[in-house]
Design an enzyme around this catalytic site. Sequence first.
Site, short mmCIF file in Angstrom:
data_model
loop_
_atom_site.label_atom_id
_atom_site.label_comp_id
_atom_site.label_asym_id
_atom_site.label_seq_id
_atom_site.Cartn_x
_atom_site.Cartn_y
_atom_site.Cartn_z
N LYS A 206 25.57 -3.73 -1.68
CA LYS A 206 26.83 -3.56 -1.95
C LYS A 206 27.52 -2.82 -0.76
CE LYS A 206 26.46 -3.18 -6.88
NZ LYS A 206 26.91 -2.00 -8.07
N ARG B 216 11.56 3.94 3.10
CA ARG B 216 11.10 3.02 3.93
C ARG B 216 12.38 2.34 4.44
NH1 ARG B 216 6.00 -0.79 4.58
NH2 ARG B 216 5.08 1.05 4.99
N HIS C 82 5.33 6.22 11.44
CA HIS C 82 5.09 5.94 9.99
C HIS C 82 3.91 6.94 9.82
CE1 HIS C 82 3.52 4.30 6.45
NE2 HIS C 82 3.01 2.91 6.86
N ARG D 294 0.83 -1.50 -0.02
CA ARG D 294 0.19 0.25 -0.01
C ARG D 294 0.73 1.45 -0.13
NH1 ARG D 294 -3.04 -3.67 1.60
NH2 ARG D 294 -1.22 -4.27 2.52
N THR D 295 1.90 1.48 0.79
CA THR D 295 2.43 2.53 1.20
C THR D 295 3.23 2.95 -0.20
OG1 THR D 295 2.67 2.05 3.37
CG2 THR D 295 4.03 3.84 2.46
C1 NCD Z 1 1.88 -1.06 8.30
C2 NCD Z 1 3.61 -0.66 8.33
O1 NCD Z 1 4.33 -0.81 7.32
O2 NCD Z 1 4.10 -0.51 9.39
N1 NCD Z 1 1.45 -1.09 6.79
C3 NCD Z 1 1.25 -0.04 5.95
O3 NCD Z 1 2.14 0.72 5.78
N2 NCD Z 1 -0.19 0.01 5.47
C4 NCD Z 1 1.48 -1.87 9.02
C5 NCD Z 1 1.89 -3.50 9.21
O4 NCD Z 1 2.84 -3.76 8.17
O5 NCD Z 1 1.45 -4.10 9.98
#
Ligand code: NCD
Length: 306
Positions: free
Chosen positions: A80, A101, A129, A51-52
């Site tokens: 690397k 991320r 997040h 999703r993100t």
């Molecule tokens: C969340 C995350 O990555 O922290 N997912 C997301 O970005 N929607 C929640 C999760 O992974 O449980």
Amino acid sequence: MRHLMSPMDFSVEELDKLLSLAMDIEKNPKKYAHACDGKKLATCFYEPSTRTRLSFEAAMLNLGGSVLGFSSADSSSAAKGESVSDTIRVISCYADICAMRHPKEGAPLVASLKSTIPVINAGDGGHQHPTQTLTDLLTIRSLKGHLGDLTIGLCGDLKFGRTVHSLIHALIRYPNIRFLLISPEELRVPSYIREDVLDKNNIPYKEVERLEDAMADLDILYMTRVQKERFFNEEDYVRMKDFYILDKAKMALAKQDMLVLHPLPRVNEISVEVDDDPRAAYFKQAQYGVYVRMALILTLLEVEVC
Ligand code: NCD
């Protein structure tokens, strides 16, 4: 130039403006279709995501921009041994904005210090997040109509769940917020959040173990997945993973207008039988994630659309 590391980087007024922009984007998508023509978003994901990453990409494409990036550490020069500081210096030459991320807490912050383009924390380890929180706030504001006067149940892995940490930070700034923290003893909210965020700001909260005991009080139930990848051993994960399962019987204890949110991905913590309940808002929430990320990109790139 601004970055986004934590929801606290925006004041309540700035958040209100950003959420209003997201709501306008939802209503008038065509108005924004060329707002980022010629701009590029880099997605640097050192940890899995559906999703993100894809909602960031969809957001930039909806604005007329383009996207580039990588979706695992293995497919980048991290394999690397390159540092995030060096990687971002290079990405700064290729793109106008970056969503990052990383499994290590603070990595996007380190990157932002060397970056010449805005960096967005798209999840750093078990820490924060912020763009999920923007999504959660937009969902609550759109479906409930307000962000204050709410009793919010946060349920599941409150220790490692970064979405929960960011959401608590963001919500305490609205009036009359009360939390029910529903978790097994081993997955309680970290003490630094209980003491430095909740206690320090006199936010009312109660810690409970049984979901059934909390249901009737809640305006929002925020379910979370047990964060398998942050456990030190498989045995503890297996013991914890099915601690909570939201099903029809538990939903029968809740208010008629309670909303169920979940950042997704779900594993077993919400039974699929709940999906058809009108109070289940988690797939709608994923859709709101695109509008709010569009609003965030416009805000950080300082693009005004009249
Ligand atoms: C969340 C995350 O990555 O922290 N997912 C997301 O970005 N929607 C929640 C999760 O992974 O449980």
